[in-house]
Motif scaffolding. Structure first.
Motif, PDB file in Angstrom:
ATOM      1  N   ARG A   1      -4.733  75.902  18.518  1.00  0.00           N
ATOM      2  CA  ARG A   1      -5.715  75.084  19.224  1.00  0.00           C
ATOM      3  C   ARG A   1      -6.630  75.989  20.039  1.00  0.00           C
ATOM      4  N   VAL A   2      -7.917  75.728  19.987  1.00  0.00           N
ATOM      5  CA  VAL A   2      -8.907  76.473  20.771  1.00  0.00           C
ATOM      6  C   VAL A   2      -9.611  75.490  21.696  1.00  0.00           C
TER       7      VAL A   2
ATOM      8  N   ALA B   1     -14.321  71.100  25.240  1.00  0.00           N
ATOM      9  CA  ALA B   1     -14.260  70.773  23.817  1.00  0.00           C
ATOM     10  C   ALA B   1     -13.102  71.551  23.228  1.00  0.00           C
ATOM     11  N   GLN B   2     -12.382  70.949  22.294  1.00  0.00           N
ATOM     12  CA  GLN B   2     -11.253  71.629  21.690  1.00  0.00           C
ATOM     13  C   GLN B   2     -11.088  71.175  20.243  1.00  0.00           C
ATOM     14  N   PHE B   3     -10.562  72.073  19.432  1.00  0.00           N
ATOM     15  CA  PHE B   3     -10.218  71.710  18.064  1.00  0.00           C
ATOM     16  C   PHE B   3      -8.936  72.425  17.689  1.00  0.00           C
ATOM     17  N   GLY B   4      -8.249  71.897  16.676  1.00  0.00           N
ATOM     18  CA  GLY B   4      -6.967  72.461  16.288  1.00  0.00           C
ATOM     19  C   GLY B   4      -6.740  72.394  14.795  1.00  0.00           C
TER      20      GLY B   4
ATOM     21  N   ILE C   1      -6.516  68.256  11.271  1.00  0.00           N
ATOM     22  CA  ILE C   1      -7.610  68.950  11.962  1.00  0.00           C
ATOM     23  C   ILE C   1      -8.207  68.014  13.011  1.00  0.00           C
ATOM     24  N   PRO C   2      -7.766  68.086  14.271  1.00  0.00           N
ATOM     25  CA  PRO C   2      -8.340  67.252  15.327  1.00  0.00           C
ATOM     26  C   PRO C   2      -9.449  67.973  16.095  1.00  0.00           C
ATOM     27  N   VAL C   3     -10.411  67.189  16.559  1.00  0.00           N
ATOM     28  CA  VAL C   3     -11.486  67.680  17.423  1.00  0.00           C
ATOM     29  C   VAL C   3     -11.620  66.695  18.573  1.00  0.00           C
TER      30      VAL C   3
ATOM     31  N   VAL D   1     -11.622  62.823  17.139  1.00  0.00           N
ATOM     32  CA  VAL D   1     -11.594  62.457  15.730  1.00  0.00           C
ATOM     33  C   VAL D   1     -10.766  63.503  14.996  1.00  0.00           C
ATOM     34  N   ALA D   2     -10.036  63.070  13.980  1.00  0.00           N
ATOM     35  CA  ALA D   2      -9.184  63.989  13.238  1.00  0.00           C
ATOM     36  C   ALA D   2      -9.219  63.652  11.758  1.00  0.00           C
ATOM     37  N   TYR D   3      -9.061  64.691  10.958  1.00  0.00           N
ATOM     38  CA  TYR D   3      -8.992  64.513   9.501  1.00  0.00           C
ATOM     39  C   TYR D   3      -7.735  65.206   8.992  1.00  0.00           C
ATOM     40  N   ASP D   4      -6.991  64.501   8.154  1.00  0.00           N
ATOM     41  CA  ASP D   4      -5.780  65.030   7.543  1.00  0.00           C
ATOM     42  C   ASP D   4      -6.056  65.246   6.058  1.00  0.00           C
ATOM     43  N   THR D   5      -5.826  66.459   5.576  1.00  0.00           N
ATOM     44  CA  THR D   5      -6.146  66.783   4.193  1.00  0.00           C
ATOM     45  C   THR D   5      -5.064  66.344   3.204  1.00  0.00           C
TER      46      THR D   5
END
Length: 412
Positions: free
Chosen positions: A168-169, A179-182, A212-214, A235-239
């Motif tokens: 996570r950043v 702001a963060q994403f992981g 992948i969450p933001v 918002v998050a996307y799961d591949t």
């Protein structure tokens, strides 16, 4: 706290070593709902180790965090055939009856004077995303930790006490703005016997994709009394691939063909959450009366839930002579995926067994909870609790349940 032990902890803290042991029990008693007098007890015994490596060896900006727990007891909700996100005792969730469970182990590195932080290791998504210190004011599993439709709606949203490899950043471009994403591994068998309920399995052989969450957030402060708020949009996307709720591999209705479900690639989640202090009750950074609300949306084609929304109040230090007490009242509602309900309706009309552990087509679940946490003494709190569960397991043919609860938390 035992004085020699407390003195030892203070010495370790000065060197950058933080060690905490705690015990939490949650008991519930059903008053009605067709099973009056039913009761359940669950507990967690935890140990947490936090190390500031800058203090310890001079590694600037690096800290590590690790937690292990013992969870045991009985989840009373299952006695009512409720295997939804509702649970009277949240402390049992995530794999109860495990001797020593590894929750997480990860490190954080601060950069650019603390304006950037990178976390990496075996982590829970809800440690950073859709997180709030107000959620576990309450004892019901539907909200404590995070709104549970995120976890139940997508197995990529690994929640405490489960964890997967991730990073996570987080960036603070301005004061009060982040702001963060992981990136986290998706493990549909997390906390199950198919993988490892104890958390000590470090392999990736059951991973199916990447979560992948933001999230962006504001932490404003208003007026001379520093009325702080927390607002976030995520918002998050799961591949990973997930089974469709309605259609089979050839596009027919699952309930009619009974063929394998179509595999849908990817899943999206959205959350909008916020809380705002309205009245300050003291000098503590979080002491005051808060209003809180939020909304979660899942992909209906492959999730059991479409929406979850909640609203409530939390008052920390509600009366001047009880500055460490906390009062809370919250309502949360979860709605079933319309695609899943369509399959259930067909199955029900044909007299067949329904998916999702249902005995009747599902609709929505509503939880009302009122709680008061009493600060008995340093390191000990006692929390009586009342819950009313409407449409258990999201079924209108199930009677509402009223239950009394008691939570005890001790820190050593």
């Amino acid at each position: 706290m035992y004085q020699p032990w407390g003195d030892l902890l203070k010495k370790w803290n000065k060197k950058g070593i933080g060690l905490v042991f705690d015990y939490t029990s949650e008991s519930a008693l059903a008053l009605d709902g067709g099973n009056a007098g039913d009761a359940g007890y669950a507990h967690q015994i935890g140990a947490e180790l936090d190390i500031d490596w800058e203090r310890l060896i001079g590694w600037k900006g690096f800290r590590s965090h690790a937690v292990v727990v013992n969870r045991a007891g009985h989840n009373m909700a299952t006695d009512f055939g409720d295997r939804s996100l509702n649970g009277f005792q949240e402390i049992y969730g995530g794999g109860g009856n495990v001797g020593v469970k590894l929750v997480y182990v990860y490190g954080t590195q601060d950069l650019l004077g603390g304006r950037v932080q990178i976390a990496f290791g075996k982590m829970s998504v809800n440690t950073d995303f859709s997180a709030s210190p107000l959620y576990c004011t309450f004892m019901n599993k539907s909200i404590c930790g995070n709104p549970k439709s995120l976890t139940r709606g997508d197995s990529g949203f690994g929640t405490y006490p489960g964890s997967t490899y991730g990073t996570r950043v987080r960036v603070w471009p301005l004061h009060g703005v982040y702001a963060q994403f992981g990136l986290y591994g998706t493990n549909p068998d997390l906390s199950s016997n198919a993988y490892d309920r104890s958390g000590w399995n470090f392999s990736t052989n059951r991973y199916t994709g990447m979560y992948i969450p933001v999230e962006v957030g504001l932490i404003p402060s208003f007026g001379p009394h520093n009325l702080v708020g927390h607002y976030k949009l995520g918002v998050a996307y799961d591949t990973a691939n997930y089974a469709d709720n309605l259609y089979d591999v050839d596009g027919g209705f699952l309930a009619l063909t009974h063929r394998s479900a179509r595999q849908d690639n990817g899943k999206t989640q959205l959350w909008i959450e916020g809380d705002q202090m309205l009245v300050r009750n003291g000098s503590g950074p979080l002491h005051g009366l808060y209003v809180m609300a939020g909304l979660v949306r899942n992909t209906p084609q492959s999730s059991p839930y479409l929406y979850q929304y909640y609203a409530g109040f939390v008052d920390r230090g509600p009366v001047p002579w009880r500055p460490k007490d906390t009062f809370g009242i919250i309502m949360t509602r979860a709605t079933a995926s319309p695609d899943l309900v369509a399959t259930q309706r067909i199955d029900y009309a044909l007299g067949k067994k329904l998916p999702a552990n249902a005995t009747y087509p599902q609709s929505h679940l509503t939880v009302l909870e009122v709680s008061y946490n009493i600060h008995a003494c340093e390191g000990l709190s006692i929390q009586p609790d009342f819950q009313r569960i409407m449409r258990p397991n999201l079924q209108r043919n199930k009677a509402s349940i009223d239950a009394l609860g008691l939570k005890i938390h001790a820190v050593f």
